[in-house]
Design a protein around this motif. Sequence first.
Motif, PDB file in Angstrom:
ATOM      1  N   TRP A 376      -5.179   5.737  -7.561  1.00 43.45           N
ATOM      2  CA  TRP A 376      -4.963   4.822  -6.475  1.00 43.45           C
ATOM      3  C   TRP A 376      -5.647   4.850  -5.365  1.00 43.45           C
ATOM      4  O   TRP A 376      -5.823   6.029  -4.850  1.00 43.45           O
ATOM      5  CB  TRP A 376      -3.586   4.593  -6.237  1.00 43.45           C
ATOM      6  CG  TRP A 376      -2.537   4.369  -7.533  1.00 43.45           C
ATOM      7  CD1 TRP A 376      -3.331   4.066  -8.755  1.00 43.45           C
ATOM      8  CD2 TRP A 376      -1.145   4.148  -7.293  1.00 43.45           C
ATOM      9  NE1 TRP A 376      -1.933   3.808  -9.375  1.00 43.45           N
ATOM     10  CE2 TRP A 376      -0.812   3.962  -8.834  1.00 43.45           C
ATOM     11  CE3 TRP A 376      -0.155   4.604  -6.524  1.00 43.45           C
ATOM     12  CZ2 TRP A 376       0.336   3.978  -9.353  1.00 43.45           C
ATOM     13  CZ3 TRP A 376       1.157   4.500  -6.890  1.00 43.45           C
ATOM     14  CH2 TRP A 376       1.370   4.275  -8.415  1.00 43.45           C
ATOM     15  N   PRO A 377      -6.043   3.794  -4.378  1.00 42.53           N
ATOM     16  CA  PRO A 377      -6.662   3.945  -3.164  1.00 42.53           C
ATOM     17  C   PRO A 377      -5.959   4.641  -2.340  1.00 42.53           C
ATOM     18  O   PRO A 377      -4.439   4.405  -2.371  1.00 42.53           O
ATOM     19  CB  PRO A 377      -7.054   2.772  -2.640  1.00 42.53           C
ATOM     20  CG  PRO A 377      -6.269   1.840  -3.663  1.00 42.53           C
ATOM     21  CD  PRO A 377      -5.925   2.440  -4.800  1.00 42.53           C
ATOM     22  N   THR A 378      -6.286   5.524  -1.303  1.00 40.27           N
ATOM     23  CA  THR A 378      -5.521   6.171  -0.138  1.00 40.27           C
ATOM     24  C   THR A 378      -5.406   5.386   1.194  1.00 40.27           C
ATOM     25  O   THR A 378      -6.518   4.989   1.621  1.00 40.27           O
ATOM     26  CB  THR A 378      -6.117   7.286   0.363  1.00 40.27           C
ATOM     27  OG1 THR A 378      -6.123   8.194  -0.991  1.00 40.27           O
ATOM     28  CG2 THR A 378      -5.192   8.045   1.275  1.00 40.27           C
ATOM     29  N   PRO A 379      -4.198   4.691   1.324  1.00 42.40           N
ATOM     30  CA  PRO A 379      -3.946   3.615   2.448  1.00 42.40           C
ATOM     31  C   PRO A 379      -4.152   4.251   3.537  1.00 42.40           C
ATOM     32  O   PRO A 379      -3.770   5.603   3.867  1.00 42.40           O
ATOM     33  CB  PRO A 379      -2.710   3.028   2.137  1.00 42.40           C
ATOM     34  CG  PRO A 379      -1.943   3.920   1.601  1.00 42.40           C
ATOM     35  CD  PRO A 379      -3.067   4.842   0.449  1.00 42.40           C
ATOM     36  N   ALA A 380      -4.399   3.561   5.022  1.00 42.67           N
ATOM     37  CA  ALA A 380      -4.105   3.894   6.116  1.00 42.67           C
ATOM     38  C   ALA A 380      -2.747   4.181   6.533  1.00 42.67           C
ATOM     39  O   ALA A 380      -1.927   3.547   6.015  1.00 42.67           O
ATOM     40  CB  ALA A 380      -4.842   3.233   7.241  1.00 42.67           C
ATOM     41  N   VAL A 381      -2.386   5.319   7.091  1.00 45.44           N
ATOM     42  CA  VAL A 381      -1.225   5.854   7.513  1.00 45.44           C
ATOM     43  C   VAL A 381      -1.050   5.784   9.029  1.00 45.44           C
ATOM     44  O   VAL A 381      -1.798   6.404   9.754  1.00 45.44           O
ATOM     45  CB  VAL A 381      -0.560   7.191   6.999  1.00 45.44           C
ATOM     46  CG1 VAL A 381       0.685   7.553   7.569  1.00 45.44           C
ATOM     47  CG2 VAL A 381      -0.826   7.222   5.420  1.00 45.44           C
ATOM     48  N   ASP A 458       1.619  -4.743   0.691  1.00 43.01           N
ATOM     49  CA  ASP A 458       2.188  -3.348   1.110  1.00 43.01           C
ATOM     50  C   ASP A 458       2.060  -3.057   2.596  1.00 43.01           C
ATOM     51  O   ASP A 458       3.022  -2.396   2.956  1.00 43.01           O
ATOM     52  CB  ASP A 458       1.443  -2.149   0.205  1.00 43.01           C
ATOM     53  CG  ASP A 458       1.588  -1.989  -1.258  1.00 43.01           C
ATOM     54  OD1 ASP A 458       2.736  -2.615  -1.544  1.00 43.01           O
ATOM     55  OD2 ASP A 458       0.614  -2.066  -1.917  1.00 43.01           O
ATOM     56  N   ALA A 459       1.007  -3.604   3.113  1.00 47.23           N
ATOM     57  CA  ALA A 459       0.634  -3.331   4.668  1.00 47.23           C
ATOM     58  C   ALA A 459       1.969  -4.029   5.489  1.00 47.23           C
ATOM     59  O   ALA A 459       2.547  -3.392   6.368  1.00 47.23           O
ATOM     60  CB  ALA A 459      -0.620  -3.712   5.105  1.00 47.23           C
ATOM     61  N   ALA A 460       2.090  -5.262   4.970  1.00 46.88           N
ATOM     62  CA  ALA A 460       3.237  -5.944   5.797  1.00 46.88           C
ATOM     63  C   ALA A 460       4.706  -5.523   5.676  1.00 46.88           C
ATOM     64  O   ALA A 460       5.515  -5.384   6.573  1.00 46.88           O
ATOM     65  CB  ALA A 460       3.101  -7.540   5.598  1.00 46.88           C
ATOM     66  N   LEU A 487       3.563   1.197  -1.319  1.00 45.21           N
ATOM     67  CA  LEU A 487       4.392   1.099  -0.054  1.00 45.21           C
ATOM     68  C   LEU A 487       4.637   2.261   0.419  1.00 45.21           C
ATOM     69  O   LEU A 487       4.320   2.353   1.758  1.00 45.21           O
ATOM     70  CB  LEU A 487       5.437   0.031  -0.322  1.00 45.21           C
ATOM     71  CG  LEU A 487       6.674  -0.182   0.957  1.00 45.21           C
ATOM     72  CD1 LEU A 487       6.137  -0.251   2.109  1.00 45.21           C
ATOM     73  CD2 LEU A 487       7.677  -0.796   0.406  1.00 45.21           C
ATOM     74  N   PHE A 488       5.189   3.241  -0.263  1.00 46.19           N
ATOM     75  CA  PHE A 488       5.643   4.335   0.189  1.00 46.19           C
ATOM     76  C   PHE A 488       4.537   5.452   0.722  1.00 46.19           C
ATOM     77  O   PHE A 488       4.376   6.078   1.471  1.00 46.19           O
ATOM     78  CB  PHE A 488       6.412   4.960  -0.950  1.00 46.19           C
ATOM     79  CG  PHE A 488       7.857   4.552  -1.000  1.00 46.19           C
ATOM     80  CD1 PHE A 488       8.755   5.524  -0.559  1.00 46.19           C
ATOM     81  CD2 PHE A 488       8.049   3.614  -1.692  1.00 46.19           C
ATOM     82  CE1 PHE A 488      10.177   5.200  -0.658  1.00 46.19           C
ATOM     83  CE2 PHE A 488       9.349   3.265  -1.978  1.00 46.19           C
ATOM     84  CZ  PHE A 488      10.478   3.840  -1.380  1.00 46.19           C
ATOM     85  N   GLN A 489       3.163   5.020   0.249  1.00 46.83           N
ATOM     86  CA  GLN A 489       2.030   5.858   0.384  1.00 46.83           C
ATOM     87  C   GLN A 489       1.454   5.660   1.780  1.00 46.83           C
ATOM     88  O   GLN A 489       0.818   6.454   2.378  1.00 46.83           O
ATOM     89  CB  GLN A 489       0.818   5.399  -0.410  1.00 46.83           C
ATOM     90  CG  GLN A 489       1.069   6.049  -2.035  1.00 46.83           C
ATOM     91  CD  GLN A 489      -0.067   5.722  -2.994  1.00 46.83           C
ATOM     92  OE1 GLN A 489      -0.510   4.658  -3.020  1.00 46.83           O
ATOM     93  NE2 GLN A 489      -1.058   6.625  -3.250  1.00 46.83           N
TER      94      GLN A 489
END
Length: 755
Positions: A376-381, A458-460, A487-489
Amino acid sequence: MADRESLLETAIVRHGAGRLDEAEAIYRQLLAARPNDADALHLMGVLLHQRGRSDEGRGLIEAAIGRDTANPVYHNNLASVLLSLGALAEAEASARRALALLADYPDALVNLGTALVRLGRLDEAGDHYRAALRLRPDDAEGWLLFGNLLARQGRTGQAVEVYRQALSLRPRHGGTLIQLATALKAEGDGAGAIACYRAALELDPASAPALNNLGNLLQATGALDEAEALYRRLLALDPGHPGALGNLGGVLQARARFDEAIACYRLALQVTPDDAAAHHNLATALKRIHRLGDAVEEYRRALALAPDYAEASSGLGAALQAQGHVAEAVPHYERALALQPTFHEPLNHLMFALNALPNITSADLLAAARRWAAAWPTPAVEGRHANPPDPDRPLRVGYVSPDLRHHPVGYFLTAVLGHHDPAAVEVHCYSNSRIDDDITQRIRAAAKGWRDIAGLDDAAAAALVRADGIDILVDLSGHMADHRLPLFQRRPAPVQATWLGFFCSTGLDAIDHIIGDPTIIPVEDEPCYSERVWRLPGCYLCFDGSTIDLPVAPLPAGETGPITFGCLNRRDKMSAPAIEAWAEILRRVPQSRLLLKTASFSDAATRADIIAAFARRDITGDRLVIEGATSRQRHLEAYQQVDLALDPFPYTGATTTAETLWMGVPLVTLRGRTFVGRVSASMLQAIGRPELIADTVEDYVERAVALAEDRPRLAALRRELRAATAAGLGDGLGFARALEALYRAQWRTWCAVSA
C-alpha cells in the motif's frame, strides 16, 4: 471570368450558411464548365467531406492541389479529411506542408497537433496546440482539444483550467462541459463534476455521456433513485446502450434487486457478448443470490476475455471459496493482489481463506498481512497530536467500522456501547456504510458523536478524526470488507487499536494494539502480531441475546428419537478434516443425522458437492439435512431442530457460536492453533463449560459421541445454557468497565512517552 467569380462567391456564401444543396449545385455547374478549377475542386471536396463522403472529398482536394500546390488552405483541409479517414501519417504530412507554406497558420497547427495526439506523440502535439492558441487565443475549439490532450497525459488539474478557458469563450457548449466534468471527477471534485453534467443536460437532455456519467457519480454518492432515473432515461433513448444497462444493473444490485440486475447484465451481453466487465457484473449478482456455480462460470468467461482483470480474479476466488473450495480460491486472490496491490477486497478474502486452511499458523497469517499491506502507498502523516497527555482525563474513543448495522460487529458492539461510563469514555462512531437500520440507530443513540465517512476519502476522514480530538481510535474491521485501514495509516489519533471485527494481526505498524483475551491469543502467540497484545479478563466478545425473541426448545430427540447434530456456519469453514470428523461421529451414533445450514447451500452445485463429500465417507444423503439462505429469524429457529452442535475447524464459529449457546444448544469445539481456531473455546471458557472443548480431533469425536449418548446431560445443558451465556458473555456493564480499564492503560502508555 466575371461570371465564374460571381458564381463562386455565391456558392461560398451559401456553403457557409449551411445551404449545402444549393452550394453543391453551383460547384458542379462551375466544374462542368471548368473541370480543372482548383478553387471549385477544393470547395466541392470540402462540402462532400462535410456530407460524410470523405473519400470523394479527398480525391477532389488532391486534384485541386495538383492544380495549385502552393495554397496552404488546400493542404490544411486535406489534413482535416485525412484525419476523419484515419490516415494519420498522411494527415500529419499535409498539415506540415500547409505550415511550410504559411508558418503562422492556426488551423494547420491544430490539425497537426490532432494528428500527433492520435499517433501517440503527445508532447509534440502540445507544442503545436500552444502555438495555435498563442496566434488565436479566442479559439474555443482549440482550447478544448488542448484540454483533452492534457487530460490524456494525466494532467487533469491543468486540463480543468484549460476547459474553463474554453467555456469562457463558448459558455453553452455541452461537449466542453462534459470534458470538464470528467477532469473534475479525476481531481476528486465530485460536486463540481455533477454540476457540469447537469449543465450539459440542460443544453441537451438527450446527451448520452452526460446521462450515463452523471448517473455514475450519483450512484457513487448513494443517490440511487436519481441515478436509476437517469439510466432509464438513457435506455429509453437507446435501449441497447451497454454502459447504461450495466450501470442500471449496478444500481439494482445495490438495492438488492438482483433478478432485475441480472436481466440488465444479460441484455448488455446480448449487445456486447465479449464485454468482460458485463460478465464480471453478472457473476457478482449471481453470487449475491448464491447461484455460485453460475457465478464461477461467468467469472471464468470474464477472465478468458481479460486475463489481467483483478476484480474478476478476486470474484472467482470468492465464489469458489463460498462453494467450499478454499485452497483453490487462494491463488486467484494472490493473482488479483499481484495485479492491483492496493485493491483491498482480495486481501480480506485471502485472510479469511488462509484462516480456513487446516495447516495454517498465526505466523503464516502475520506474514501474509505484512506482505500484502506493505504494497500500500505510504500516506503523509501530520505532526504531533494536540491531545493533552493527561493520563486521568476522560477519553474520547472513536470506533471505525462499515458494520454498525445488522452484522456480527453490530450485534456484539450493541452489547457494550450503552454501558460505557460517560465520565470515563466519550464514544464517537465513524460509519463507513450507507446502510441505516435498527442496529445502526441503537449504536447512534449510544454514541456522543456520529460521523458518516462512506463518502469521504482517507485524508478527509482522518482530518475529521483529528478535528474531533479522538484519543483512541479503534478499528472494528481489520482486513474485512469495506475497512478503512488506510485511514489509520494517516495516524489521526495518538493511540490506535483493533478489536472485534478481525481475527488475526493487521500487519500494520499504524495499529498499535490488538484487543483479545487469554484463550484466543496465548502468550506464546504474541510474536505473531505486529500489534501489542492486550487481553480482556474473560472473552474478548460481549453478546446480548435479549433481542432474540425465541424460547429455548426442548431437546428435539426427546428420550428415544434420533439425535440431530448441526452446524450453521459458512460452507468455507467446513474443512475436509471437519467433514471427516463429522462423518465418524455419524457412523458411531446410529440413526443420527446432521443439519447443515448456510446461504451457500441455496446453490444446487454446492449442495451436491457436500452430499458427495459425505458419500465418499460412507454417509448417505438421507442422513443429511441441507438448508440454504433464510431470514435471520428462520435461521435462529433452525437451532430448535438441533440436539448437539458441531463446531467447524480450524475456523470456528463466533456469532454462530454465541447464537447456538443462546438457543440452548450444546456445542463441541476443537481448540485450534490460531485466533479463529479458539473463538468458540473462549466463549465456552467464559460460560463455564470447558468440558465441551477438545484438544485433538479424536477427543472432539469422543466428546461429541459421548454427549450424544447422554440424553439427560444434553437436556440439562439445554436448560442451563441460556442463563450461563447471559452471565458469562452478556454482562455488558462488567465488559465495558474492563474495556475502559484497558483503554486507560493504553492511554497512559502513550502519555508516558508524550508528556
